[in-house]
Design a protein around this motif. Sequence first.
Motif, PDB file in Angstrom:
ATOM      1  N   ASP A  27       0.837  -1.203   0.000  1.00  0.00           N
ATOM      2  CA  ASP A  27       0.000   0.000   0.000  1.00  0.00           C
ATOM      3  C   ASP A  27       0.871   1.251   0.000  1.00  0.00           C
ATOM      4  O   ASP A  27       0.603   2.213  -0.730  1.00  0.00           O
ATOM      5  N   PHE A  28       1.912   1.239   0.825  1.00  0.00           N
ATOM      6  CA  PHE A  28       2.831   2.378   0.878  1.00  0.00           C
ATOM      7  C   PHE A  28       3.529   2.572  -0.465  1.00  0.00           C
ATOM      8  O   PHE A  28       3.604   3.691  -0.978  1.00  0.00           O
ATOM      9  N   ALA A  29       4.019   1.488  -1.052  1.00  0.00           N
ATOM     10  CA  ALA A  29       4.734   1.574  -2.327  1.00  0.00           C
ATOM     11  C   ALA A  29       3.820   2.098  -3.439  1.00  0.00           C
ATOM     12  O   ALA A  29       4.238   2.930  -4.250  1.00  0.00           O
ATOM     13  N   GLU A  30       2.577   1.639  -3.466  1.00  0.00           N
ATOM     14  CA  GLU A  30       1.644   2.112  -4.489  1.00  0.00           C
ATOM     15  C   GLU A  30       1.316   3.591  -4.293  1.00  0.00           C
ATOM     16  O   GLU A  30       1.292   4.356  -5.255  1.00  0.00           O
ATOM     17  N   ALA A  31       1.091   4.001  -3.053  1.00  0.00           N
ATOM     18  CA  ALA A  31       0.791   5.410  -2.773  1.00  0.00           C
ATOM     19  C   ALA A  31       1.992   6.300  -3.073  1.00  0.00           C
ATOM     20  O   ALA A  31       1.835   7.459  -3.433  1.00  0.00           O
ATOM     21  N   SER A  32       3.189   5.736  -2.948  1.00  0.00           N
ATOM     22  CA  SER A  32       4.422   6.504  -3.154  1.00  0.00           C
ATOM     23  C   SER A  32       4.995   6.324  -4.551  1.00  0.00           C
ATOM     24  O   SER A  32       6.068   6.839  -4.843  1.00  0.00           O
ATOM     25  N   ARG A  33       4.321   5.540  -5.381  1.00  0.00           N
ATOM     26  CA  ARG A  33       4.768   5.254  -6.745  1.00  0.00           C
ATOM     27  C   ARG A  33       6.152   4.607  -6.761  1.00  0.00           C
ATOM     28  O   ARG A  33       7.010   4.948  -7.565  1.00  0.00           O
ATOM     29  N   LEU A  34       6.373   3.672  -5.860  1.00  0.00           N
ATOM     30  CA  LEU A  34       7.621   2.917  -5.825  1.00  0.00           C
ATOM     31  C   LEU A  34       7.417   1.587  -6.517  1.00  0.00           C
ATOM     32  O   LEU A  34       6.319   1.049  -6.551  1.00  0.00           O
ATOM     33  N   ASP A  35       8.500   1.037  -7.031  1.00  0.00           N
ATOM     34  CA  ASP A  35       8.423  -0.300  -7.612  1.00  0.00           C
ATOM     35  C   ASP A  35       9.453  -1.181  -6.913  1.00  0.00           C
ATOM     36  O   ASP A  35       9.920  -0.859  -5.836  1.00  0.00           O
ATOM     37  N   GLY A  36       9.812  -2.268  -7.519  1.00  0.00           N
ATOM     38  CA  GLY A  36      10.708  -3.242  -6.909  1.00  0.00           C
ATOM     39  C   GLY A  36      12.143  -2.783  -6.726  1.00  0.00           C
ATOM     40  O   GLY A  36      12.964  -3.541  -6.221  1.00  0.00           O
ATOM     41  N   ALA A  37      12.475  -1.562  -7.134  1.00  0.00           N
ATOM     42  CA  ALA A  37      13.845  -1.070  -6.954  1.00  0.00           C
ATOM     43  C   ALA A  37      14.189  -0.930  -5.473  1.00  0.00           C
ATOM     44  O   ALA A  37      15.343  -1.045  -5.089  1.00  0.00           O
ATOM     45  N   TYR A  93      -2.754   9.988  10.054  1.00  0.00           N
ATOM     46  CA  TYR A  93      -1.648   9.202  10.609  1.00  0.00           C
ATOM     47  C   TYR A  93      -0.850   8.548   9.484  1.00  0.00           C
ATOM     48  O   TYR A  93       0.378   8.625   9.450  1.00  0.00           O
ATOM     49  N   ARG A  94      -1.547   7.903   8.562  1.00  0.00           N
ATOM     50  CA  ARG A  94      -0.846   7.250   7.445  1.00  0.00           C
ATOM     51  C   ARG A  94      -0.072   8.267   6.613  1.00  0.00           C
ATOM     52  O   ARG A  94       1.051   8.005   6.183  1.00  0.00           O
ATOM     53  N   THR A  95      -0.657   9.434   6.377  1.00  0.00           N
ATOM     54  CA  THR A  95       0.039  10.477   5.627  1.00  0.00           C
ATOM     55  C   THR A  95       1.325  10.882   6.338  1.00  0.00           C
ATOM     56  O   THR A  95       2.367  11.037   5.694  1.00  0.00           O
ATOM     57  N   ALA A  96       1.268  11.032   7.649  1.00  0.00           N
ATOM     58  CA  ALA A  96       2.463  11.393   8.421  1.00  0.00           C
ATOM     59  C   ALA A  96       3.542  10.324   8.284  1.00  0.00           C
ATOM     60  O   ALA A  96       4.715  10.634   8.035  1.00  0.00           O
ATOM     61  N   VAL A  97       3.163   9.067   8.431  1.00  0.00           N
ATOM     62  CA  VAL A  97       4.129   7.969   8.340  1.00  0.00           C
ATOM     63  C   VAL A  97       4.656   7.837   6.912  1.00  0.00           C
ATOM     64  O   VAL A  97       5.868   7.713   6.704  1.00  0.00           O
ATOM     65  N   TYR A  98       3.764   7.859   5.935  1.00  0.00           N
ATOM     66  CA  TYR A  98       4.193   7.742   4.539  1.00  0.00           C
ATOM     67  C   TYR A  98       5.177   8.853   4.184  1.00  0.00           C
ATOM     68  O   TYR A  98       6.202   8.613   3.544  1.00  0.00           O
ATOM     69  N   SER A  99       4.870  10.071   4.577  1.00  0.00           N
ATOM     70  CA  SER A  99       5.731  11.210   4.233  1.00  0.00           C
ATOM     71  C   SER A  99       7.094  11.096   4.892  1.00  0.00           C
ATOM     72  O   SER A  99       8.125  11.360   4.263  1.00  0.00           O
ATOM     73  N   GLU A 100       7.120  10.705   6.138  1.00  0.00           N
ATOM     74  CA  GLU A 100       8.402  10.524   6.833  1.00  0.00           C
ATOM     75  C   GLU A 100       9.197   9.389   6.194  1.00  0.00           C
ATOM     76  O   GLU A 100      10.409   9.502   5.992  1.00  0.00           O
ATOM     77  N   ALA A 101       8.529   8.303   5.851  1.00  0.00           N
ATOM     78  CA  ALA A 101       9.211   7.177   5.202  1.00  0.00           C
ATOM     79  C   ALA A 101       9.753   7.576   3.831  1.00  0.00           C
ATOM     80  O   ALA A 101      10.863   7.188   3.453  1.00  0.00           O
ATOM     81  N   GLU A 135       5.170  17.848   4.905  1.00  0.00           N
ATOM     82  CA  GLU A 135       3.899  17.133   4.769  1.00  0.00           C
ATOM     83  C   GLU A 135       3.636  16.264   5.995  1.00  0.00           C
ATOM     84  O   GLU A 135       2.515  16.183   6.489  1.00  0.00           O
ATOM     85  N   SER A 136       4.678  15.630   6.511  1.00  0.00           N
ATOM     86  CA  SER A 136       4.536  14.812   7.712  1.00  0.00           C
ATOM     87  C   SER A 136       4.143  15.678   8.908  1.00  0.00           C
ATOM     88  O   SER A 136       3.240  15.330   9.677  1.00  0.00           O
ATOM     89  N   ARG A 137       4.808  16.829   9.079  1.00  0.00           N
ATOM     90  CA  ARG A 137       4.504  17.738  10.185  1.00  0.00           C
ATOM     91  C   ARG A 137       3.060  18.240  10.087  1.00  0.00           C
ATOM     92  O   ARG A 137       2.359  18.331  11.089  1.00  0.00           O
ATOM     93  N   LYS A 138       2.631  18.580   8.876  1.00  0.00           N
ATOM     94  CA  LYS A 138       1.267  19.065   8.680  1.00  0.00           C
ATOM     95  C   LYS A 138       0.264  17.957   9.016  1.00  0.00           C
ATOM     96  O   LYS A 138      -0.756  18.210   9.665  1.00  0.00           O
ATOM     97  N   ALA A 139       0.530  16.740   8.596  1.00  0.00           N
ATOM     98  CA  ALA A 139      -0.373  15.619   8.891  1.00  0.00           C
ATOM     99  C   ALA A 139      -0.445  15.362  10.399  1.00  0.00           C
ATOM    100  O   ALA A 139      -1.524  15.062  10.928  1.00  0.00           O
ATOM    101  N   ILE A 140       0.676  15.491  11.092  1.00  0.00           N
ATOM    102  CA  ILE A 140       0.671  15.320  12.547  1.00  0.00           C
ATOM    103  C   ILE A 140      -0.168  16.421  13.195  1.00  0.00           C
ATOM    104  O   ILE A 140      -0.963  16.159  14.114  1.00  0.00           O
ATOM    105  N   ALA A 141      -0.029  17.655  12.718  1.00  0.00           N
ATOM    106  CA  ALA A 141      -0.839  18.755  13.248  1.00  0.00           C
ATOM    107  C   ALA A 141      -2.318  18.499  12.990  1.00  0.00           C
ATOM    108  O   ALA A 141      -3.159  18.716  13.878  1.00  0.00           O
ATOM    109  N   ASP A 142      -2.662  18.024  11.795  1.00  0.00           N
ATOM    110  CA  ASP A 142      -4.058  17.717  11.483  1.00  0.00           C
ATOM    111  C   ASP A 142      -4.576  16.569  12.346  1.00  0.00           C
ATOM    112  O   ASP A 142      -5.705  16.613  12.840  1.00  0.00           O
ATOM    113  N   LEU A 143      -3.767  15.564  12.537  1.00  0.00           N
ATOM    114  CA  LEU A 143      -4.134  14.411  13.366  1.00  0.00           C
ATOM    115  C   LEU A 143      -4.430  14.827  14.799  1.00  0.00           C
ATOM    116  O   LEU A 143      -5.401  14.377  15.402  1.00  0.00           O
TER     117      LEU A 143
END
Length: 154
Positions: A27-37, A93-101, A135-143
């Motif tokens: 789910d994270f890879a798809e949201a972040s447009r990552l592939d098997g690299a 929460y997911r936005t915060a984690v995804y952005s930090e990752a 983006e992570s900081r903003k998501a934490i503030a929103d959360l």
Amino acid sequence: MGFSAGGQVSSQTVVNDGFWPDINTRDFAEASRLDGAVTTARLVQAITTAMVTVNRESAVRQMKSRTIDKAQYSLAVVPADQINGQSILVFHYRTAVYSEARALLTEHYRDFDTTTDGDKRAKTLDPQIDAYRRESRKAIADLTDQPYSVVELI
């Protein structure tokens, strides 16, 4: 992030602490447009580090404590607006984690090419890393229902 080795990321769940939602690598890879690299092991490492970083934020810890005091033992059961069938709190929460990752992965992979051109490309990623962290900081503030602002020292 310009990772393009092809392939698909395997699905592995990074289990959180029981209150905060688990994160799936695919789910994270798809949201972040990552592939098997990016290997699944590296994704797990980045997601875990991001979870620890977000979970340790003072406002996040306080929010968890307040909701547990109300016998709400999972973020998913905390009353909140729903968008597309999902709690906006879980979304933030997911936005915060995804952005930090994403910031962690970009930092990690920007130094693969040690040529002069590679160094120049690495420097161009700094604003992207900063944007992920904002983006992570903003998501934490929103959360946590906190105000947010961007302040830059001159």
